[in-house]
Design an enzyme around this catalytic site. Structure first.
Site, mmCIF file in Angstrom:
data_model
loop_
_atom_site.group_PDB
_atom_site.id
_atom_site.type_symbol
_atom_site.label_atom_id
_atom_site.label_comp_id
_atom_site.label_asym_id
_atom_site.label_seq_id
_atom_site.Cartn_x
_atom_site.Cartn_y
_atom_site.Cartn_z
ATOM 1 N N HIS A 298 -29.772 37.560 19.712
ATOM 2 C CA HIS A 298 -30.778 38.089 18.785
ATOM 3 C C HIS A 298 -31.849 38.917 19.492
ATOM 4 O O HIS A 298 -32.928 39.130 18.953
ATOM 5 C CB HIS A 298 -31.435 36.937 17.991
ATOM 6 C CG HIS A 298 -30.526 36.321 16.977
ATOM 7 N ND1 HIS A 298 -30.775 35.119 16.343
ATOM 8 C CD2 HIS A 298 -29.340 36.750 16.459
ATOM 9 C CE1 HIS A 298 -29.799 34.834 15.496
ATOM 10 N NE2 HIS A 298 -28.905 35.804 15.558
ATOM 11 N N THR B 50 -30.135 24.024 16.801
ATOM 12 C CA THR B 50 -30.072 25.106 15.809
ATOM 13 C C THR B 50 -29.694 24.527 14.450
ATOM 14 O O THR B 50 -28.887 23.600 14.370
ATOM 15 C CB THR B 50 -29.118 26.246 16.250
ATOM 16 O OG1 THR B 50 -29.026 27.207 15.207
ATOM 17 C CG2 THR B 50 -27.746 25.746 16.621
HETATM 18 P P1 OAD Z 1 -34.315 26.794 13.057
HETATM 19 O O1 OAD Z 1 -35.792 26.759 13.018
HETATM 20 O O2 OAD Z 1 -33.596 27.223 11.832
HETATM 21 O O3 OAD Z 1 -33.753 25.348 13.444
HETATM 22 C C1 OAD Z 1 -34.262 24.633 14.525
HETATM 23 C C2 OAD Z 1 -33.410 23.409 14.724
HETATM 24 O O4 OAD Z 1 -33.904 22.728 15.864
HETATM 25 C C3 OAD Z 1 -33.444 22.390 13.560
HETATM 26 O O5 OAD Z 1 -32.107 21.952 13.305
HETATM 27 C C4 OAD Z 1 -34.314 21.255 14.097
HETATM 28 O O6 OAD Z 1 -33.907 19.996 13.590
HETATM 29 C C5 OAD Z 1 -34.034 21.341 15.576
HETATM 30 N N1 OAD Z 1 -35.108 20.821 16.439
HETATM 31 C C6 OAD Z 1 -36.440 20.847 16.255
HETATM 32 N N2 OAD Z 1 -37.086 20.276 17.272
HETATM 33 C C7 OAD Z 1 -36.142 19.888 18.163
HETATM 34 C C8 OAD Z 1 -36.164 19.216 19.423
HETATM 35 N N3 OAD Z 1 -37.305 18.857 20.019
HETATM 36 N N4 OAD Z 1 -34.987 18.976 20.040
HETATM 37 C C9 OAD Z 1 -33.813 19.339 19.462
HETATM 38 N N5 OAD Z 1 -33.731 19.950 18.275
HETATM 39 C C10 OAD Z 1 -34.868 20.229 17.624
HETATM 40 O O7 OAD Z 1 -33.923 27.708 14.328
HETATM 41 P P2 OAD Z 1 -32.548 28.437 14.662
HETATM 42 O O8 OAD Z 1 -31.386 27.645 14.174
HETATM 43 O O9 OAD Z 1 -32.588 28.809 16.089
HETATM 44 O O10 OAD Z 1 -33.078 34.729 13.783
HETATM 45 O O11 OAD Z 1 -32.680 29.746 13.790
HETATM 46 C C11 OAD Z 1 -31.648 30.702 13.849
HETATM 47 C C12 OAD Z 1 -32.203 32.072 13.639
HETATM 48 O O12 OAD Z 1 -32.967 32.104 12.429
HETATM 49 C C13 OAD Z 1 -33.185 32.538 14.678
HETATM 50 O O13 OAD Z 1 -32.585 33.035 15.842
HETATM 51 C C14 OAD Z 1 -33.932 33.602 13.952
HETATM 52 C C15 OAD Z 1 -34.181 32.857 12.672
HETATM 53 O O14 OAD Z 1 -34.484 33.570 11.557
HETATM 54 C C16 OAD Z 1 -33.584 35.954 13.703
HETATM 55 O O15 OAD Z 1 -34.780 36.172 13.745
HETATM 56 C C17 OAD Z 1 -32.553 37.023 13.535
#
Ligand code: OAD
Length: 244
Positions: free
Chosen positions: A119, A186
């Site tokens: 990304h 994620t």
């Molecule tokens: P999200 O914010 O959607 O999800 C974060 C994940 O991390 C969730 O499943 C939480 O439960 C988990 N989480 C939170 N704290 C944590 C911890 N301490 N240890 C382990 N897990 C934890 O983020 P992404 O899945 O990365 O894209 O989002 C994907 C994409 O959506 C991003 O790259 C971005 C966003 O819109 C773009 O901007 C194109």
């Protein structure tokens, strides 16, 4: 797991950087609201938003670019950097994150990192005139000139909604060769990354999820381990390196 593991693909998301103090996008991780609860995607993270109100979009990314430079890698980034430096088989860390915490965790190990930012990266600016990406640490809202061609056409080198993530061919090629696919921190809400697990399962690759809580894709993984990344990731890395 039946087969010997040699080739690994790891997908990381915002959850791996949450304990470094970087907001996640959806589920609020640090007790506060998530990023997409504070800002509308349509206002700051689409090509249309940039065309409509470039000042707003630049200010949003300038803030985020400045903020990540005050953060530090946590034990999960450090553990993956160690795995990358020590794993004898092939390895690809595909991150959806635009921060540079994987790089900074790996830098002290002096290893040529096997890392791909699908990304984009906060610390790069992309010139829409000459198409060259330059390292960038300061702000873009004052419309500084491109260091290569001088045009004032720099934009954040971040993939917006509606744009194609980077190096998809390399990612799918690595998945085809993989014995193990690991997804870390994620939510499985954003494609194409959210589809990698299904792809891996169809290819016969073993799949493991390490996440704080069950995600939208959890049921597709062969195995899910829940916990904070700073604990579950180092434990898994020790295990796979035979140090448990
Ligand atoms: P999200 O914010 O959607 O999800 C974060 C994940 O991390 C969730 O499943 C939480 O439960 C988990 N989480 C939170 N704290 C944590 C911890 N301490 N240890 C382990 N897990 C934890 O983020 P992404 O899945 O990365 O894209 O989002 C994907 C994409 O959506 C991003 O790259 C971005 C966003 O819109 C773009 O901007 C194109």
């Amino acid at each position: 797991m039946a087969t010997t593991i040699r080739n690994i693909v790891i997908l990381t998301g915002a959850g791996i950087s949450a304990e470094s103090g970087i907001d996640t996008f959806r589920a609020g991780a640090n007790g506060g609201p998530s990023l997409w609860e504070q800002h509308r995607v349509e206002d700051v993270a689409t090509p249309e938003a940039f065309a409509r109100d470039p000042d707003l979009v630049h200010r949003f990314y300038d803030m985020r670019r400045a903020a990540i430079q005050t953060k530090r890698p946590n034990p999960a980034h450090v553990a993956l950097a160690r795995l990358d430096a020590e794993w004898p088989g092939s390895l690809l860390i595909v991150t959806q994150n635009v921060d540079d915490l994987h790089e900074r965790a790996g830098a002290p190990l002096g290893h040529n990192q096997r890392l791909l930012h699908m990304h984009g990266e906060h610390l790069k600016a992309w010139c829409t005139s000459c198409d060259i990406r330059s390292p960038w640490r300061s702000e873009l809202s004052s419309r500084p000139p491109c260091p290569v061609c001088g045009a004032r056409g720099l934009r954040p080198d971040v993939v917006w909604f509606g744009e194609m993530p980077y190096r998809m061919g390399d990612i799918y090629a690595a998945l085809r060769e993989a014995d193990l696919f690991v997804s870390i921190g994620t939510s499985g809400a954003v494609y194409p990354a959210a589809g990698f697990v299904q792809n891996a399962v169809e290819l016969g690759v073993h799949t493991l999820e390490l996440n704080l809580e069950e995600s939208q894709g959890s049921r597709m993984f062969h195995e899910t381990r829940l916990g904070v990344a700073s604990e579950v990731v180092p434990t898994w890395v020790d295990e796979i390196l035979g140090r448990d």
